[in-house]
Scaffold this motif. Structure first.
Motif: not given
Length: 376
Positions: A312-320, A330-336
């Protein structure tokens, strides 16, 4: 105080500079060549594959083990308890004699019924003999019709008595068999409720409680909102139920859902379910707490990654995401929703990537990495 002259100050500075240059010279081994730039440091990481496929969402609740069936054993005849032929808390086999009532009175009743039967059979035989003897005499007029009719009636009376006596014998024999009580199924016996020497009343006195635990039920309740998903899972086939005993490190055991109650509890908005577990190792005891996990809704063709990969980051959830050149992006993702150790990625991954699962705290976008396995 006497002030130093500018000339002395200049000489002192020159000496200090010479000393510093000499120290650097000796430390560097007298080399004056330029240093070669160091290669970028690599960060050790662990990775896992992102997968695309179906995922069963699960529900985790607390349940209790419950005997598959329970019987309060009672005598079917009254009498004195003669013997308990089981070990309290021990296993008993189906058909095994576990209780004996004093059979003396019941045996006497059987003997009496047998005696009555023998007496009436003898009288019937005598009546039949007389009737057979008088039949030819009746046609010649040597025996009155009224006498013949009397003998004929006697034969019927004795025949009826024999039938009644046979029924009485069967009843007495059955009552005598009730003096020995057999286990109705494989089970575990509880503590005796009465002991030898006590008088028991037929169909009234509880002697011992038997619990069938092979198999055993795990009873639990789920919110009514999850009922539709559970029924859909049952439509696809047998629904597996995973169970663990709280406070132990044993691997989960597998049971199977086999009962859904016919009504929702309106006070709690939950519905009762039961799972069947073979319990051949006596792992579960009735009344024991069990953590239950069962599938609810099936998500089709979704991308999943291990939960530990999500950051998690201020910009949202992410994975490497690991690149082919051993760098990470570093890629921003939308988690379900998540299920167990996996989480759905609704946006940001295609399902053919490799994501970092350990070592993220040392990473930045574009960092060079090396993959390690195990505890390395």
């Amino acid at each position: 105080m006497q002030r130093m002259s500018p000339k002395k100050i200049f000489l002192l500075i020159a000496v200090l500079v010479a000393v510093v240059v000499a120290v650097q010279w000796f430390r560097g081994g007298g080399r004056t060549s330029a240093k070669t730039p160091a290669a970028p440091a690599t960060v050790p990481i662990k990775v896992a594959d992102a997968h695309r496929g179906d995922l069963d969402l699960t529900l985790k609740v607390i349940g209790r083990a419950e005997a598959y069936s329970t019987v309060n054993v009672q005598a079917r005849v009254s009498g004195q308890l003669q013997a308990l032929m089981f070990t309290p808390g021990g296993h008993v086999k189906q058909g095994e004699t576990i209780i004996r009532i004093d059979p003396s009175l019941l045996q006497a009743q059987l003997d009496q019924a047998l005696g009555n039967l023998a007496k009436d059979e003898a009288q019937l035989q005598n009546a039949q003999t007389i009737l057979k003897r008088y039949e030819p005499l009746l046609g010649k007029g040597y025996v009155a019709q009224s006498d013949y009719d009397t003998y004929k009636a006697n034969e019927g009376v004795y025949a009826a008595s024999v039938k009644a006596d046979k029924a009485a014998v069967e009843l007495a024999r059955t009552q005598l068999s009730y003096a020995q009580i057999q286990a109705p199924f494989d089970s575990i016996a509880g503590a005796p409720l009465v002991y030898p020497g006590a008088q028991v009343t037929g169909n009234d006195t509880d002697i011992v409680v038997l619990n069938q635990i092979r198999p055993i039920h795990i009873t639990f309740s789920v919110p009514e909102t999850g009922l539709a998903g559970i029924k859909s899972a049952m439509d696809r086939g047998a629904v597996p139920v995973s169970g663990t005993i709280p406070g132990t490190k044993e691997a989960p055991f597998q049971a199977q859902l086999d009962f859904i109650n016919n009504a929702v509890d309106t006070t709690t908005s939950t519905i009762q379910l039961k799972a069947r577990y073979e319990n051949s190792d006596d792992k579960l005891t009735p009344g024991q707490f069990v953590e239950v996990v069962l599938p609810t809704t099936r998500l089709a063709n979704v991308v999943t990654v291990p939960v530990v990969a999500l950051q998690n980051s201020p910009l949202g959830s992410f994975v490497f995401v690991l690149n082919a050149d051993n760098t990470v992006q570093q890629r921003i993702v939308t988690a379900g929703p998540s299920s167990g150790s996996q989480i759905v990625i609704e946006k940001g991954l295609n399902g053919n990537e490799r994501v970092v699962t350990d070592g993220q705290l040392l990473l930045v976008d574009g960092a060079h990495v090396r993959i390690v396995t195990g505890n390395g």
